[in-house]
Design an enzyme around this catalytic site. Structure first.
Site, PDB file in Angstrom:
ATOM      1  N   ASP A 127     -52.867 -67.039 -13.037  1.00  0.00           N
ATOM      2  CA  ASP A 127     -53.639 -67.347 -14.242  1.00  0.00           C
ATOM      3  C   ASP A 127     -53.363 -68.796 -14.650  1.00  0.00           C
ATOM      4  O   ASP A 127     -52.301 -69.342 -14.320  1.00  0.00           O
ATOM      5  CB  ASP A 127     -53.208 -66.377 -15.346  1.00  0.00           C
ATOM      6  N   LEU A 128     -54.275 -69.401 -15.366  1.00  0.00           N
ATOM      7  CA  LEU A 128     -54.073 -70.782 -15.817  1.00  0.00           C
ATOM      8  C   LEU A 128     -53.399 -70.877 -17.184  1.00  0.00           C
ATOM      9  O   LEU A 128     -52.233 -71.239 -17.290  1.00  0.00           O
ATOM     10  CB  LEU A 128     -55.412 -71.532 -15.868  1.00  0.00           C
ATOM     11  N   ASP A 129     -54.131 -70.555 -18.244  1.00  0.00           N
ATOM     12  CA  ASP A 129     -53.640 -70.783 -19.605  1.00  0.00           C
ATOM     13  C   ASP A 129     -52.491 -69.856 -19.960  1.00  0.00           C
ATOM     14  O   ASP A 129     -52.600 -68.637 -19.865  1.00  0.00           O
ATOM     15  CB  ASP A 129     -54.784 -70.616 -20.603  1.00  0.00           C
ATOM     16  N   THR A 168     -58.936 -67.105 -13.438  1.00  0.00           N
ATOM     17  CA  THR A 168     -58.877 -67.496 -14.841  1.00  0.00           C
ATOM     18  C   THR A 168     -60.136 -67.104 -15.608  1.00  0.00           C
ATOM     19  O   THR A 168     -61.191 -66.882 -15.018  1.00  0.00           O
ATOM     20  CB  THR A 168     -58.673 -69.036 -14.941  1.00  0.00           C
ATOM     21  N   GLY A 169     -60.000 -67.043 -16.912  1.00  0.00           N
ATOM     22  CA  GLY A 169     -61.161 -66.815 -17.760  1.00  0.00           C
ATOM     23  C   GLY A 169     -61.977 -68.080 -17.961  1.00  0.00           C
ATOM     24  O   GLY A 169     -63.097 -68.039 -18.459  1.00  0.00           O
ATOM     25  N   ASP A 184     -49.926 -63.950 -18.202  1.00  0.00           N
ATOM     26  CA  ASP A 184     -49.218 -63.871 -19.481  1.00  0.00           C
ATOM     27  C   ASP A 184     -49.944 -63.062 -20.547  1.00  0.00           C
ATOM     28  O   ASP A 184     -49.387 -62.783 -21.598  1.00  0.00           O
ATOM     29  CB  ASP A 184     -48.997 -65.282 -20.038  1.00  0.00           C
ATOM     30  N   SER A 185     -51.219 -62.694 -20.297  1.00  0.00           N
ATOM     31  CA  SER A 185     -51.987 -62.089 -21.379  1.00  0.00           C
ATOM     32  C   SER A 185     -52.777 -60.874 -20.908  1.00  0.00           C
ATOM     33  O   SER A 185     -52.730 -60.491 -19.742  1.00  0.00           O
ATOM     34  CB  SER A 185     -52.916 -63.136 -21.998  1.00  0.00           C
ATOM     35  N   LYS A 225     -60.003 -59.421 -13.015  1.00  0.00           N
ATOM     36  CA  LYS A 225     -59.213 -60.256 -12.114  1.00  0.00           C
ATOM     37  C   LYS A 225     -58.656 -59.475 -10.928  1.00  0.00           C
ATOM     38  O   LYS A 225     -58.500 -60.015  -9.834  1.00  0.00           O
ATOM     39  CB  LYS A 225     -58.063 -60.912 -12.885  1.00  0.00           C
ATOM     40  N   ASN A 234     -55.838 -60.205 -20.258  1.00  0.00           N
ATOM     41  CA  ASN A 234     -56.825 -60.267 -19.178  1.00  0.00           C
ATOM     42  C   ASN A 234     -56.180 -60.318 -17.795  1.00  0.00           C
ATOM     43  O   ASN A 234     -56.874 -60.312 -16.784  1.00  0.00           O
ATOM     44  CB  ASN A 234     -57.781 -61.461 -19.363  1.00  0.00           C
TER      45      ASN A 234
END
Length: 282
Positions: free
Chosen positions: A17-19, A53-54, A234-235, A211, A237
């Site tokens: 994931d990115l953010d 990523t979203g 981390d979240s 994902k 999604n």
């Protein structure tokens, strides 16, 4: 190293994931030096490092190029799957039904929590009102067709996704649970961090998009064994990735529920290079 399906070398898939995970700072798109070094080393050794990523591709591209990646990318949580490094890879884009999305956004319980929202496709965006924080993460001003204000008469009927901001005091998990229970037959719902100190962002994608399904596609495409798959997030999604990958890693800043589902919880946060430290010691 060129990709070779017949290679006998044991290779790992790192789906990241990115953010809040790979990026040290979402607003500036910065990557911790340890993370950058470890990812470049993994790519050079022939491992598969994929960003899922979203975010849309336009705000993922700088990170992809900075890290020298060459593998499949999943944007909009998997609604847009493509490989920028391989012109022969056929992209997959899954669209939403605009009427169904507007029906969801019109729900009084949902509407009262929303402070801003955007409707977008691969090359166009309509944003309710300008917001520097939201625009930095999603790169709205880089879209070929960008419009401030939502004009329902001039929106294509098939957007790829909807993103919306909520109030600082919104109960994220409660709203996410409500959306999934009330409208689970109309779309997929997720929430994720767009940066430290900022309100979370929600997104809506087409039913069946998540994902985890991107990981399944990637492991088959690159002939990666399930035992050699690693998901890092981390979240909320990112939970679907954890249902597919063999090893699930979260940075120290991850949501409590994500940590609970993780195989490994790092001592470092995203700002401290958690991704890099894990890959370096794998």
């Amino acid at each position: 190293m060129a990709y070779n399906k017949e290679s006998k070398q044991r290779r790992f898939l790192f789906a990241i994931d990115l953010d809040g995970t790979l990026l040290a700072d979402s607003a500036n798109g910065t990557v911790h030096p340890k993370t950058e070094e470890a990812i470049k080393k993994a790519v050079a050794q022939g491992h598969i490092v994929s960003i899922i990523t979203g975010r849309p591709w336009r705000s993922t591209l700088p990170v992809y190029e900075k890290l020298g990646l060459n593998a499949i990318v999943g944007n909009y949580n998997g609604a847009h799957i493509h490989n920028p490094a391989d012109p022969f890879f056929i992209p997959a884009i899954t669209y939403l039904d605009l009427n169904e999305v507007l029906y969801i956004l019109g729900d009084e319980k949902v509407k009262k929590e929303i402070t801003n929202y955007a409707i977008e496709g691969p090359d166009w965006v309509q944003l309710m009102h300008r917001d520097p924080n939201l625009e930095r993460v999603f790169g709205f001003n880089q879209a070929t067709k960008f419009r401030e204000c939502i004009n329902l008469e001039k929106i294509p009927l098939k957007p790829t996704g909807i993103v919306f901001d909520v109030k600082p005091d919104t109960d994220v998990l409660e709203l996410l649970t409500y959306l999934k229970r009330r409208y689970g037959d109309l779309g997929e719902f997720s929430s994720w961090s767009k940066g430290e100190g900022l309100s979370p962002v929600f997104d809506i994608t087409s039913i069946g998009i998540d994902k985890g399904k991107v990981i399944s596609l990637i492991m088959r495409y690159y002939n990666i064994d399930i035992d050699d798959t690693v998901a890092m997030g981390d979240s909320y999604n990112d939970l679907s990735m954890y249902n597919v990958a063999n090893v699930c890693v979260s940075p120290a800043n991850a949501e409590p529920l994500i940590k609970k589902m993780s195989t490994v919880v790092m001592k470092q946060t995203n700002k401290e290079g958690a991704v890099g430290y894990f890959i370096d010691h794998s």
